[in-house]
Design a protein around this motif. Structure first.
Motif, PDB file in Angstrom:
ATOM      1  N   UNK A   4       0.750  -1.108   0.047  1.00 33.12           N
ATOM      2  CA  UNK A   4       0.297   0.075  -0.031  1.00 33.12           C
ATOM      3  C   UNK A   4       0.860   1.025   0.395  1.00 33.12           C
ATOM      4  N   UNK A   5       2.075   1.450   0.685  1.00 35.34           N
ATOM      5  CA  UNK A   5       2.489   2.262   1.108  1.00 35.34           C
ATOM      6  C   UNK A   5       3.438   2.456  -0.845  1.00 35.34           C
ATOM      7  N   UNK A   6       3.822   1.942  -0.893  1.00 38.07           N
ATOM      8  CA  UNK A   6       4.423   1.920  -2.279  1.00 38.07           C
ATOM      9  C   UNK A   6       2.952   1.786  -3.816  1.00 38.07           C
ATOM     10  N   UNK A   7       2.202   2.009  -3.078  1.00 38.06           N
ATOM     11  CA  UNK A   7       1.649   2.374  -4.019  1.00 38.06           C
ATOM     12  C   UNK A   7       1.594   3.665  -3.832  1.00 38.06           C
ATOM     13  N   UNK A   8       1.056   4.297  -2.787  1.00 38.30           N
ATOM     14  CA  UNK A   8       0.502   5.441  -2.742  1.00 38.30           C
ATOM     15  C   UNK A   8       1.802   6.502  -2.858  1.00 38.30           C
ATOM     16  N   UNK A   9       2.845   5.732  -3.112  1.00 40.59           N
ATOM     17  CA  UNK A   9       4.393   6.503  -3.657  1.00 40.59           C
ATOM     18  C   UNK A   9       4.095   6.774  -4.720  1.00 40.59           C
ATOM     19  N   UNK A  10       3.555   6.356  -5.512  1.00 33.67           N
ATOM     20  CA  UNK A  10       3.266   6.207  -7.281  1.00 33.67           C
ATOM     21  C   UNK A  10       1.982   7.260  -7.593  1.00 33.67           C
ATOM     22  N   UNK A  11       1.617   7.692  -6.807  1.00 39.30           N
ATOM     23  CA  UNK A  11       0.482   8.805  -6.926  1.00 39.30           C
ATOM     24  C   UNK A  11       0.390   9.801  -8.369  1.00 39.30           C
ATOM     25  N   UNK A  41       5.150  12.455   0.303  1.00 40.69           N
ATOM     26  CA  UNK A  41       6.338  12.370   0.837  1.00 40.69           C
ATOM     27  C   UNK A  41       6.206  12.799   2.446  1.00 40.69           C
ATOM     28  N   UNK A  42       4.648  13.681   2.585  1.00 37.71           N
ATOM     29  CA  UNK A  42       4.435  13.177   4.115  1.00 37.71           C
ATOM     30  C   UNK A  42       3.798  12.592   5.118  1.00 37.71           C
ATOM     31  N   UNK A  43       3.495  11.923   3.808  1.00 35.04           N
ATOM     32  CA  UNK A  43       2.138  10.673   4.654  1.00 35.04           C
ATOM     33  C   UNK A  43       3.082   9.079   4.785  1.00 35.04           C
ATOM     34  N   UNK A  44       4.081   8.989   4.097  1.00 35.14           N
ATOM     35  CA  UNK A  44       4.840   7.585   4.000  1.00 35.14           C
ATOM     36  C   UNK A  44       6.039   7.750   4.549  1.00 35.14           C
ATOM     37  N   UNK A  45       6.992   9.057   4.147  1.00 39.02           N
ATOM     38  CA  UNK A  45       8.135   9.576   4.764  1.00 39.02           C
ATOM     39  C   UNK A  45       8.624  10.209   5.896  1.00 39.02           C
ATOM     40  N   UNK A  46       7.492  10.589   6.671  1.00 40.79           N
ATOM     41  CA  UNK A  46       7.457  12.232   6.759  1.00 40.79           C
ATOM     42  C   UNK A  46       8.119  13.188   7.028  1.00 40.79           C
ATOM     43  N   UNK A  47       8.745  13.346   5.694  1.00 38.05           N
ATOM     44  CA  UNK A  47       9.498  14.034   5.086  1.00 38.05           C
ATOM     45  C   UNK A  47       8.926  15.434   6.063  1.00 38.05           C
ATOM     46  N   UNK A  48       9.429  16.587   6.103  1.00 37.07           N
ATOM     47  CA  UNK A  48       8.867  17.838   6.693  1.00 37.07           C
ATOM     48  C   UNK A  48       8.868  18.638   5.037  1.00 37.07           C
ATOM     49  N   UNK A  49       8.011  20.173   5.026  1.00 36.92           N
ATOM     50  CA  UNK A  49       8.167  20.562   4.480  1.00 36.92           C
ATOM     51  C   UNK A  49       9.454  21.159   3.283  1.00 36.92           C
ATOM     52  N   UNK A  50      10.088  21.115   4.567  1.00 37.40           N
ATOM     53  CA  UNK A  50      11.526  22.147   4.437  1.00 37.40           C
ATOM     54  C   UNK A  50      12.157  20.732   3.695  1.00 37.40           C
ATOM     55  N   UNK A 339      11.821  10.857  -1.615  1.00 37.40           N
ATOM     56  CA  UNK A 339      10.956  10.165  -0.756  1.00 37.40           C
ATOM     57  C   UNK A 339      11.114   7.849  -1.072  1.00 37.40           C
ATOM     58  N   UNK A 340      12.442   8.053  -1.815  1.00 33.96           N
ATOM     59  CA  UNK A 340      12.897   6.699  -2.289  1.00 33.96           C
ATOM     60  C   UNK A 340      12.352   5.806  -2.872  1.00 33.96           C
ATOM     61  N   UNK A 341      11.241   6.340  -4.011  1.00 30.10           N
ATOM     62  CA  UNK A 341      10.080   6.137  -3.892  1.00 30.10           C
ATOM     63  C   UNK A 341      10.635   4.243  -5.469  1.00 30.10           C
ATOM     64  N   UNK A 342      11.627   4.546  -5.608  1.00 33.78           N
ATOM     65  CA  UNK A 342      11.669   2.969  -6.573  1.00 33.78           C
ATOM     66  C   UNK A 342      12.538   1.966  -5.797  1.00 33.78           C
ATOM     67  N   UNK A 343      12.500   2.475  -4.436  1.00 33.08           N
ATOM     68  CA  UNK A 343      13.202   0.847  -3.640  1.00 33.08           C
ATOM     69  C   UNK A 343      12.125  -0.412  -3.541  1.00 33.08           C
TER      70      UNK A 343
END
Length: 500
Positions: A4-11, A41-50, A339-343
């Protein structure tokens, strides 16, 4: 949960592709996709806006040089139309008997040579589009309806990428080789025969297509050029692109033969290794100087200022839409990479590959997929390149010599799937640039990104044969291009299994 997480990254990719295919302008599609990418990126990897902003800026910085080349390319295209460079080439082609049936093949070969010399597909397309798009119009005034316009457009687009994949001074060749740790000259030597094979197949197919399309074979006299352009089109050109009127008048009335020298200078300087900016700048400067003697520019009065204004308009044309759009797409690619969408794809490659050839084939597919996701060939090279390098080094057992051949193929994957793959991806920044240039020099037709795919045989053959030769082992019949085979190389998981 991982799926699910990998799929969301491709949205964000799905959104970008969907918006582009539905006809939305890139300046709407790209920013919206960036916003969605930040949220994902924030939802899947907790990346901030910065974090996302830093990744975007870093990605955009990778194409800064390309953006400057783009502005210079627009200015050079205008200069070649206004000063007589384009007209001189057209007149020479007409005197040699070029027809609507042979224009596309001629354009393919000329751009292939020029791209090797300059190392830039963008500069090559910018230099040749005002020449060949108007040449095909002259030899076939019905070029839009007959298809010769798009056949020629695709030919020069594919040919322009030839040198970007094999040129010693090409930025993509240099970067892709450096990431994999191989020498550029070794890259060129190993894939040289394959590259020429693809070019030959593309030339033959292009000529066959011209025959099947029934394109005219009659020769055309330059004296009838203006009569071939409808008055409504001339009025439009006078308003939107006066340099095109200059080119047509120069073809009809004749222009000094030496106006071809700026184009020759660009080629020669590139061959001897001069910087791309210097090559394009020399083309712009020499066009003005020689144009002064040919009467197409002026040294006195407001002549210099008029020429500078024309160059300024070229910069503005590039910056008003294309550069802004490319910056948004590059920002999108930076966030997707951060967000390492390719992993998940990397892990899948290792899992499904049962031998080295299958793994290398998957590396090629991953490079192509990465180019589609990031929509920028340089972003793909710098993002996916280290990934396929790691996949090969961590999962293949081989001698140092054989491992070097593996690295050479990875470098070819990164470059070819980036440069040629870009020609087959409708939402890629490459095609936005090409469409922008084409409309800029030939505004009688509203070019769409998909128009550069329809007859782009060079890109089709390059991408298809590279993957087919890799997976089937038929690359052994291409000199210097063969991948090492089992048991000389093997997957580490297979070696452990055999040992057990």
């Amino acid at each position: 949960m991982k799926i699910l997480k990998a799929t969301v990254k491709f949205l964000p990719v799905v959104l970008l592709a969907g918006l582009m295919i539905s006809g939305q302008d890139a300046l709407i599609a790209a920013p919206l996709s960036v916003i969605v990418a930040v949220i994902v990126a924030n939802l899947t990897e907790k990346l901030t806006f910065k974090d996302c902003l830093d990744a975007s800026i870093k990605s955009v910085s990778n194409i800064i040089v390309a953006l400057f080349i783009l502005m210079f390319a627009y200015a050079m295209a205008s200069a070649f139309m206004k000063t007589g460079v384009g007209a001189s080439v057209v007149n020479i082609a007409l005197s040699l008997g070029v027809t609507a049936r042979t224009t596309a093949v001629t354009g393919l070969m000329v751009t292939a040579v020029l791209s090797v010399a300059t190392g830039t597909s963008w500069g090559t397309f910018a230099a040749c589009s005002p020449i060949f798009l108007w040449l095909v119009h002259i030899v076939d005034p019905n070029c839009i309806e007959s298809g010769s316009l798009l056949l020629t457009t695709c030919a020069i687009a594919g040919g322009a990428c030839f040198g970007d994949n094999i040129g010693l001074i090409s930025d993509t060749t240099i970067v892709s080789s450096g990431i994999q740790g191989v020498q550029v000259i070794d890259r060129v030597r190993s894939q040289g025969v394959w590259s020429v094979m693809c070019l030959t197949l593309a030339a033959i197919t292009t000529f066959i297509a011209a025959i099947v399309m029934g394109l005219p074979t009659g020769k055309v006299e330059a004296s009838g050029v203006m009569a071939s352009v409808p008055q409504s089109a001339l009025d439009y050109l006078a308003q939107e692109r006066p340099e095109a009127i200059d080119l047509l008048n120069q073809v009809e009335n004749g222009v000094s033969w030496y106006m071809i020298i700026p184009l020759i200078l660009v080629i020669v300087l590139a061959v001897v290794g001069i910087n791309t900016f210097a090559c394009i700048g020399t083309g712009i400067l020499s066009s003005y100087i020689l144009g002064g003697f040919a009467g197409t520019t002026a040294f006195t009065g407001s002549g210099l200022q008029d020429y500078l204004n024309m160059c300024m308009d070229g910069f503005a044309d590039a910056g008003s839409w294309v550069i802004v759009m490319m910056m948004w797409v590059a920002a999108f690619g930076g966030i997707m990479g951060r967000m390492r969408a390719f992993d998940p794809l990397s892990n899948l490659i290792v899992k499904i590959s049962h031998n080295v050839r299958q793994l290398m084939f998957c590396n090629g597919v991953l490079s192509l997929a990465g180019n589609a996701i990031l929509a920028d060939e340089m972003a793909q090279i710098v993002t996916v390149g280290p990934i396929i390098k790691e996949i090969a080094e961590e999962n293949i057992e081989a001698s140092e010599e054989d491992m070097y051949k593996i690295k050479l193929r990875n470098a070819t994957f990164g470059d070819a799937m980036g440069v040629f793959g870009s020609q087959l991806i409708p939402w890629h920044v490459y095609l936005f640039f090409y469409a922008g240039i084409a409309v800029n020099v030939y505004p009688l037709f509203q070019f769409a990104n998909t128009d550069f795919i329809r007859y782009n045989f060079m890109a089709m053959f390059a991408v298809a044969t590279l993957l087919i030769l890799t997976i089937t082992g038929l690359d052994k019949y291409i000199p210097l291009f063969k991948l090492p085979s089992e048991p000389d190389v093997t997957l580490k998981k297979n070696a452990k299994s055999d040992a057990a």
